[in-house]
Scaffold this active site. Structure first.
Site, PDB file in Angstrom:
ATOM      1  N   HIS A 189       3.880 -15.713 -18.031  1.00 55.83           N
ATOM      2  CA  HIS A 189       5.198 -15.403 -18.843  1.00 55.83           C
ATOM      3  C   HIS A 189       5.413 -13.870 -18.801  1.00 55.83           C
ATOM      4  O   HIS A 189       4.336 -13.093 -18.804  1.00 55.83           O
ATOM      5  CB  HIS A 189       4.975 -15.861 -20.350  1.00 55.83           C
ATOM      6  CG  HIS A 189       3.951 -15.580 -20.838  1.00 55.83           C
ATOM      7  ND1 HIS A 189       2.602 -16.058 -20.755  1.00 55.83           N
ATOM      8  CD2 HIS A 189       3.468 -14.352 -21.784  1.00 55.83           C
ATOM      9  CE1 HIS A 189       1.646 -15.383 -21.285  1.00 55.83           C
ATOM     10  NE2 HIS A 189       2.335 -14.635 -22.134  1.00 55.83           N
ATOM     11  N   CYS A 234      -1.453 -11.048 -28.987  1.00 56.67           N
ATOM     12  CA  CYS A 234      -1.575 -10.887 -27.556  1.00 56.67           C
ATOM     13  C   CYS A 234      -0.558  -9.848 -26.983  1.00 56.67           C
ATOM     14  O   CYS A 234       0.217  -9.246 -27.737  1.00 56.67           O
ATOM     15  CB  CYS A 234      -1.307 -11.938 -26.454  1.00 56.67           C
ATOM     16  SG  CYS A 234       0.318 -12.616 -26.623  1.00 56.67           S
TER      17      CYS A 234
END
Length: 757
Positions: free
Chosen positions: A65, A269
């Site tokens: 991603h 993250c």
């Protein structure tokens, strides 16, 4: 708003055998629908994100991603692989691959939908349904959270009808066959995926939409896009969710009259799209299984809702699962805390919960300020030497972008305007749009301004690594003073350490409750800046300035054998840990020498030697995989292709995969080649004003032809040594390269191992 995933974006027979090929196959589907405007640019962004941290998860899932300027709207593509694809997960290859593409400026609603998918991936029923579904339209409907019988209508319906606020059944209710796949389906889940799904154990208690510390958040249930506010227990989750949250904790706690153990957690993250929300879901699921109430604050790309102070106050422990600094971390001070990387929150949540409960039982509550950004990466009981290295690396890591930007701008200014461009008048007074010299002066002067931040940023972020945000003000002040008194780089190091130490000392002083509110904004900046300024101006500034001048004079005096030996030493350091602390020491030493308007010839030679040596390891690994591919695994050969570009761009980290797999052969070989290149560069008298750029700044290098010969020589030495050492290696009798199926069977054992964040 159109659906992020449709049948056209689903490939149930993904034939790719590498993660790069899988990303390309799924990205081509996005491009065909107009969701991606530049395929190669988008894939480069995906690869850059993958380089930060592997995107493979336990249970046979890969989630490449990124956020990219080449994406027109948030998009999902799904692929199912029969053979399995290695995304770096501990338990082996992934058979379910989700490519998540978010625009660079995606709005909160879209990113919330992406986070909802990440939560669903923690639901075993959802992944089992995806492994058994045999129609792309049904798979897309499952991922959207729609009932299977509505799949065909959903593909036809207007977008507005598909994204309404009405709740939709979770994936477990998609269809009888999807919710409860046959044993044959599970076992046949490609590449051992069924065994991995079974190894994950039964789904958490309660329906997919309930439970946990998040209303409606547990198990990834509900339609994509739901984003409930964090709270204790199952309030607002519906009867089923409430039941799951009130009975299990009481039973586990030893009685209905005893409240359950309560944990607050923060997950984050670097991208803030997937791992952030997967870690939250994993922690909540583990909490339900352990009879513990867990409330998670997800600090993702879609923004975050701060936990209610009352919720934090009532918590018995804290878990931080993050790869970027926790925002407003001081809110959690005074409680037992476990601090790990985000993948640990995904892969071993039960261990984290057990650890924080143990700390609470032992009374290990923190009474001082919360751990600093650098301390969070450390291990308990580590020495001051290790902490000192991390503090210094904190400052260097923030300084390097200023070095790169300022150095390249100054180098371009010299390339366009010649070496007298530093005498040009200010562009505020004289700038002619049609004159090259004016543009050269503009670049040079912008670069000079960027360089002026180097020492203050170095000092400020060393102090930040030691004392968090209160250290920034005295650190920047001390760094600026170091520039003023000509103490330079060494002065910045001293100022940062002093500033951090002063702030840490002030924070240990007990003060009245009434004064605590003004400490961070008034008292600490005032006192620490005054103390640091006094020490820099009056006490240690002059000795440091003298030492800086002495070092500069010594470098300027290096000639002949001494210069060649220095080049060899710097080459060894650059190739020892490939971007690690030793590498950074050599690089910082070189950049400090050119971080002035008129660097000496010796300083520019050192910079040239350092960059040349740093290019050797990845280029050599790329060449070795080309000339003797049979000595390397398929993954290493794929990494070798990327290493050509990384090495040419002066990114030493491109050789890390090879060094990690075979350090005893790769690292010594790389060091030998780096030493040869560094020595030859110094011997040839190559100079460089730019601190970065690799072969792309060759026009700015003095003696460029000989410089390239030095690099080629080092690459050949390293390649020859690696090939020779690998050829001489004898495999142990009876060993063989494990296949994907073997990796899958070892899943349960691998899950017990900690994952590096």
């Amino acid at each position: 708003m159109s659906d992020m995933i449709t049948a056209d974006l689903v490939d149930l027979d993904l034939s790719a055998d590498t993660k790069e090929a899988a990303a390309r196959a799924l990205a081509e589907r996005m491009a065909a629908k107009g969701r991606v405007t530049d395929l190669e640019g988008f894939l480069a962004d995906v690869a850059a994100r993958e380089a930060q941290m592997p995107t493979g998860l336990d249970g046979g899932i890969g989630i490449p991603h990124c956020r990219s300027a080449h994406v027109t709207e948030p998009t999902l593509a799904f692929g199912r692989s029969a053979a399995g694809i290695d995304f770096g997960a501990p338990d082996g290859p992934a058979d379910l691959v989700f490519l998540i593409a978010a625009p660079a400026g995606a709005d909160d609603a879209h990113l919330t939908i992406l986070s909802s998918l990440a939560r669903q991936l923690m639901n075993a029923e959802f992944t089992a349904a995806l492994r058994s579904v045999d129609d792309p339209g049904r798979a897309a409907a499952l991922i959207r959270g729609e009932a299977a019988e509505d799949a065909e209508a959903s593909e036809e319906a207007p977008a507005a009808e598909r994204t309404g606020a009405a709740p939709a059944p979770g994936p477990a209710s998609a269809s009888p066959s999807a919710a409860a796949p046959s044993s044959e389906d599970s076992a046949a889940g490609a590449g051992g995926a069924g065994r991995r799904a079974a190894a994950r154990g039964p789904p958490p208690p309660g329906p997919p939409g309930g439970g946990g510390g998040r209303a409606g958040g547990g198990g990834g249930g509900g339609p994509l896009g739901s984003s409930p506010a964090p709270r204790w227990g199952g309030a607002g989750a519906g009867p089923a969710g409430a039941a799951a949250d009130t009975t299990a904790p009481a039973a586990a706690s030893g009685g209905a009259d005893r409240p359950p153990f309560r944990i607050v957690a923060v997950t984050s993250c670097p991208t803030g799209i997937a791992h952030t929300y997967m870690a939250a879901e994993s922690l909540e699921n583990a909490g339900r299984e352990a009879g513990v109430e867990v409330v998670v604050e997800t600090q993702g790309s879609a923004g975050f809702t701060r936990l209610d102070p009352a919720v934090i106050a009532a918590a018995d422990g804290v878990i931080f699962a993050h790869d970027v600094p926790v925002r407003d971390k001081e809110r959690f001070a005074g409680k037992p805390t476990v601090d790990v990387g985000v993948k640990a929150g995904i892969n071993r949540p039960g261990e984290l919960i057990t650890e924080v409960r143990g700390k609470a039982a032992r009374g290990e509550a923190t009474t001082a300020a919360a751990p600093t950004p650098v301390e969070r990466a450390g291990e308990a009981g580590e020495g001051y030497g290790t902490k000192l290295r991390k503090w210094l690396m904190s400052g260097v890591s923030y300084m390097v972008p200023f070095v790169a930007a300022g150095g390249l701008l100054i180098a371009l200014g010299f390339a366009l305007g010649g070496y007298k461009i530093n005498k040009a008048p200010s562009v505020m007074d004289h700038f002619v749009w049609t004159q090259t010299d004016s543009w050269a002066a503009l670049l040079f002067q912008i670069g000079g301004v960027a360089f002026a931040f180097l020492v203050p940023v170095l000092a400020g972020y060393i102090a930040y690594g030691m004392a968090d945000r209160p250290g920034l003000v005295p650190g920047f002040v001390g760094g600026s003073i170091a520039l003023t008194i000509n103490a330079g780089f060494l002065g910045g190091l001293a100022a940062g350490l002093i500033a951090g130490g002063v702030v840490m000392a002030i924070q240990k002083v007990r003060i009245p409750q009434a004064l605590r509110g003004i400490m961070p904004v008034v008292v600490i900046p005032l006192i620490s800046s005054a103390v640091v300024g006094f020490l820099m101006f009056v006490v240690i500034g002059k000795p440091i300035a003298s030492a800086q001048k002495g070092m500069t004079d010594w470098l300027n005096g290096l000639t002949g054998t001494n210069a060649i030996l220095l080049g060899a030493l710097l080459g060894l350091m650059m190739c020892f840990d490939l971007g690690g602390p030793v590498n950074k020491v050599a690089y910082t030493f070189a950049t400090a020498g050119i971080a002035v308007s008129n660097p000496s010839d010796s300083a520019m030679k050192i910079m040239a030697a350092v960059m040349a040596a740093g290019m050797v390891p990845p280029l050599a690994m790329a060449l070795a995989t080309t000339v003797r591919g049979r000595l390397f695994t398929q993954t290493e050969r794929e990494n070798g292709k990327a290493a050509w570009v990384l090495g040419a761009s002066f990114i030493s980290e491109g050789a890390i995969p090879f060094a990690a797999a075979d350090p005893l052969r790769v690292i010594p070989s790389a060091m030998a080649g780096g030493a040869v290149t560094g020595a030859l560069s110094m011997a040839f008298g190559a100079t460089l004003r730019a601190p970065h750029g690799g072969i792309f700044v060759v026009p700015l290098i003095g003696n460029p032809f000989l410089y390239l010969i030095a690099i080629a020589a080092g690459v050949c030495v390293t390649t020859a040594l690696v090939v020779a050492l690998k050829t001489l290696r004898k495999a142990a009798p009876g060993t063989a390269v494990p296949e994907a199926g073997a990796n899958a069977q070892m899943a349960s054992a691998d899950r017990k191992q900690p994952v590096a964040a």
